[in-house]
Scaffold this active site. Sequence first.
Site, PDB file in Angstrom:
ATOM      1  N   VAL A  11       0.945  -1.133  -0.140  1.00  0.00           N
ATOM      2  CA  VAL A  11       0.158   0.208  -0.185  1.00  0.00           C
ATOM      3  C   VAL A  11       0.943   1.180   0.137  1.00  0.00           C
ATOM      4  CG1 VAL A  11      -1.423   1.284   1.049  1.00  0.00           C
ATOM      5  CG2 VAL A  11      -1.861  -1.585   1.284  1.00  0.00           C
ATOM      6  N   GLU A 155      -7.722   3.150   1.968  1.00  0.00           N
ATOM      7  CA  GLU A 155      -7.207   2.627   0.393  1.00  0.00           C
ATOM      8  C   GLU A 155      -7.732   1.875  -0.050  1.00  0.00           C
ATOM      9  OE1 GLU A 155      -5.755  -0.255  -0.460  1.00  0.00           O
ATOM     10  OE2 GLU A 155      -5.550  -0.958   1.360  1.00  0.00           O
ATOM     11  N   LEU A 254     -19.243 -10.987  -8.189  1.00  0.00           N
ATOM     12  CA  LEU A 254     -20.496 -12.081  -8.258  1.00  0.00           C
ATOM     13  C   LEU A 254     -19.104 -13.227  -9.688  1.00  0.00           C
ATOM     14  CD1 LEU A 254     -23.750 -10.665  -8.375  1.00  0.00           C
ATOM     15  CD2 LEU A 254     -22.573 -11.753  -6.712  1.00  0.00           C
ATOM     16  N   GLY A 261      -9.408 -14.723  -0.990  1.00  0.00           N
ATOM     17  CA  GLY A 261      -8.280 -14.845  -0.364  1.00  0.00           C
ATOM     18  C   GLY A 261      -7.496 -13.283  -0.907  1.00  0.00           C
ATOM     19  N   CYS A 264      -6.500  -9.374   2.782  1.00  0.00           N
ATOM     20  CA  CYS A 264      -7.214  -7.854   2.971  1.00  0.00           C
ATOM     21  C   CYS A 264      -8.215  -9.154   3.579  1.00  0.00           C
ATOM     22  CB  CYS A 264      -7.935  -7.264   1.874  1.00  0.00           C
ATOM     23  SG  CYS A 264      -5.721  -6.589   1.298  1.00  0.00           S
ATOM     24  N   LYS A 324      -4.354 -14.310  -6.857  1.00  0.00           N
ATOM     25  CA  LYS A 324      -5.926 -14.011  -8.013  1.00  0.00           C
ATOM     26  C   LYS A 324      -4.901 -13.779  -9.040  1.00  0.00           C
ATOM     27  CE  LYS A 324      -6.297  -8.761  -7.015  1.00  0.00           C
ATOM     28  NZ  LYS A 324      -6.718  -7.929  -6.834  1.00  0.00           N
TER      29      LYS A 324
HETATM   30  C1  UGA Z   1      -9.259  -5.496  -1.411  1.00  0.00           C
HETATM   31  C2  UGA Z   1     -10.597  -4.943  -2.363  1.00  0.00           C
HETATM   32  O1  UGA Z   1     -10.822  -4.894  -2.945  1.00  0.00           O
HETATM   33  C3  UGA Z   1      -9.732  -3.352  -2.484  1.00  0.00           C
HETATM   34  O2  UGA Z   1     -10.582  -2.248  -2.237  1.00  0.00           O
HETATM   35  C4  UGA Z   1      -8.811  -3.195  -1.244  1.00  0.00           C
HETATM   36  O3  UGA Z   1      -8.205  -1.565  -0.687  1.00  0.00           O
HETATM   37  C5  UGA Z   1      -7.397  -3.996  -1.047  1.00  0.00           C
HETATM   38  O4  UGA Z   1      -8.847  -5.202  -1.037  1.00  0.00           O
HETATM   39  C6  UGA Z   1      -7.189  -3.954   0.704  1.00  0.00           C
HETATM   40  O5  UGA Z   1      -8.223  -3.981   1.403  1.00  0.00           O
HETATM   41  O6  UGA Z   1      -6.193  -3.412   0.504  1.00  0.00           O
HETATM   42  P1  UGA Z   1      -7.426  -7.129  -3.077  1.00  0.00           P
HETATM   43  O7  UGA Z   1      -7.025  -8.398  -1.680  1.00  0.00           O
HETATM   44  O8  UGA Z   1      -6.168  -7.124  -4.017  1.00  0.00           O
HETATM   45  O9  UGA Z   1      -8.250  -6.202  -3.113  1.00  0.00           O
HETATM   46  O10 UGA Z   1      -8.370  -8.061  -4.378  1.00  0.00           O
HETATM   47  P2  UGA Z   1      -9.132  -8.358  -4.936  1.00  0.00           P
HETATM   48  O11 UGA Z   1      -9.663  -8.323  -5.956  1.00  0.00           O
HETATM   49  O12 UGA Z   1     -10.904  -7.155  -4.207  1.00  0.00           O
HETATM   50  O13 UGA Z   1      -9.993 -10.167  -4.584  1.00  0.00           O
HETATM   51  C7  UGA Z   1      -9.772 -10.476  -3.203  1.00  0.00           C
HETATM   52  C8  UGA Z   1     -10.169 -12.145  -3.478  1.00  0.00           C
HETATM   53  O14 UGA Z   1     -11.558 -12.601  -3.926  1.00  0.00           O
HETATM   54  C9  UGA Z   1      -9.116 -13.375  -4.754  1.00  0.00           C
HETATM   55  O15 UGA Z   1      -9.035 -13.735  -3.596  1.00  0.00           O
HETATM   56  C10 UGA Z   1      -9.878 -13.137  -5.754  1.00  0.00           C
HETATM   57  O16 UGA Z   1     -10.198 -13.870  -6.114  1.00  0.00           O
HETATM   58  C11 UGA Z   1     -11.683 -13.205  -4.685  1.00  0.00           C
HETATM   59  N1  UGA Z   1     -12.895 -12.356  -5.636  1.00  0.00           N
HETATM   60  C12 UGA Z   1     -12.703 -11.289  -5.614  1.00  0.00           C
HETATM   61  C13 UGA Z   1     -13.717 -14.066  -6.295  1.00  0.00           C
HETATM   62  O17 UGA Z   1     -13.628 -15.227  -5.743  1.00  0.00           O
HETATM   63  N2  UGA Z   1     -14.191 -13.580  -6.755  1.00  0.00           N
HETATM   64  C14 UGA Z   1     -15.142 -12.417  -7.128  1.00  0.00           C
HETATM   65  O18 UGA Z   1     -16.036 -12.142  -7.772  1.00  0.00           O
HETATM   66  C15 UGA Z   1     -13.968 -10.980  -7.727  1.00  0.00           C
END
Ligand code: UGA
Length: 436
Positions: A11, A155, A254, A261, A264, A324
């Site tokens: 961050v 953030e 969705l 995972g 965050c 991811k």
């Molecule tokens: C997340 C938030 O999206 C950010 O807005 C926030 O700033 C950040 O955490 C934080 O707190 O620092 P991030 O952890 O980088 O960001 O990743 P995401 O894209 O949100 O995905 C999180 C997890 O959810 C991943 O494992 C992803 O594969 C999963 N996911 C996401 C799903 O299983 N399905 C979805 O539809 C979307």
Amino acid sequence: MNIAVIGSGYVGLVTGVCLAEIGHKVICVDNNLEKIRALKQGRVPIYEPGLSDLMKKLRSRKRLFFSTSVREATRKSDVIFIAVGTPSKKNGEADLTYVENVARQIAAHMDSYKLIVEKSTVPADTGKRIERTIRLNLSRRLSQKIEFDVASNPEFLREGTAIEDFMKPDRVVIGVESKRAEKLLREMYKPLKTKLVITNINSAEIIKHASNSFLATKISFINAVSQICNRVGADVLKVAEGMGYDKRIGRSFLDAGIGYGGSCFPKDVDAFIRLSEKAGYDFRLLKEVRSANEQQKDTFVKLIEDKLWIIKDKVIGVLGLAFKKDTDDIRNAPALGIIFDLQAEGAKIRAYDPKAMANARQVMKKVTFCKDSYQVARGCDCLLLITEWDEFRRLDFRKVRSLMRQAIIFDGRNLYDPRVMEKAGFEYYGIGRSLG
Ligand code: UGA
């Protein structure tokens, strides 16, 4: 504006680089000497698309600096961001030791008005505690009064798209307790020309917790729906599409899969549950979100066990290890738990990830790491698609199939079309997919 960012982790680094990109002069600080040395040489310790190039450009334009000295950064800056880690304690609560430490150090070196901004995800009330820590430490040091303000500016950066998220945010949330702090932060973010949500510090902190927890809830909801889809012969992708056109719901977050995972969501959901508990509210809804997430991974492993019949000595190929795509981060990556479970039953694991191999090697034992997807497929009894990297979309499946011992694929991200995979000769299992 002269800005310091204390803590050059994910961050802090992205924030510092992007603040420099929008015109400010930024010093990024970290107490890890090795890290700062590497950054000064232009080496970025994490993989984030675009970050390295931007960093090089801003270094050469003399807008971005690195240092291990909180003293230097504090003296040279008007605004100081705290972006240090807030790991989880055993009870789920955020450990704020580093935050307090930095607040003390800032107080030890302040010589004029400073605006201290918390960027780390922290429980409500932390801003007030930072203010108190600085006030107490300042008064111990100096007899004359130095003014300062504390603000919260959470953030919303997603790993993999962090720069774009910073440059084109949906909103910027600012929690302040004074007009002076508000004015400074408005000015700082002016170049972004974006919607600012101005509120008090506690509300800003809750906005962050509630946003991440809500997104986690969306994911657990669609994952629960995927379980029903499996049972009644529906297709979760069509269900998500049909729901997503409703503007009140929206299609994003969705995507059913193997559970969320990363560094965050799991941590922030835990912290929000704990924060609620402390405030006297039992956030049962969020507890369910958490357990549905665990269940989703278990169900995936059970599906593999069911279809492979005997796991012992089976060779299982894993495509993707990062939590991811577009990141090398494996913190709380679903791949870890799934691989450990299968190894515990005697499976032999072959794995490949475009970026996360170095991190994975440090924590995964007895895994055969391969140079690409085809090498993974060689001699496998099944393939698991765990991370939705674009390169996995474009595989030559005829070749993949010819290399495998049994052509079975478990698609943990619904990356592939079941019909296409079946046509290519695979026994295909997705998450909540039905051929209809
Ligand atoms: C997340 C938030 O999206 C950010 O807005 C926030 O700033 C950040 O955490 C934080 O707190 O620092 P991030 O952890 O980088 O960001 O990743 P995401 O894209 O949100 O995905 C999180 C997890 O959810 C991943 O494992 C992803 O594969 C999963 N996911 C996401 C799903 O299983 N399905 C979805 O539809 C979307």
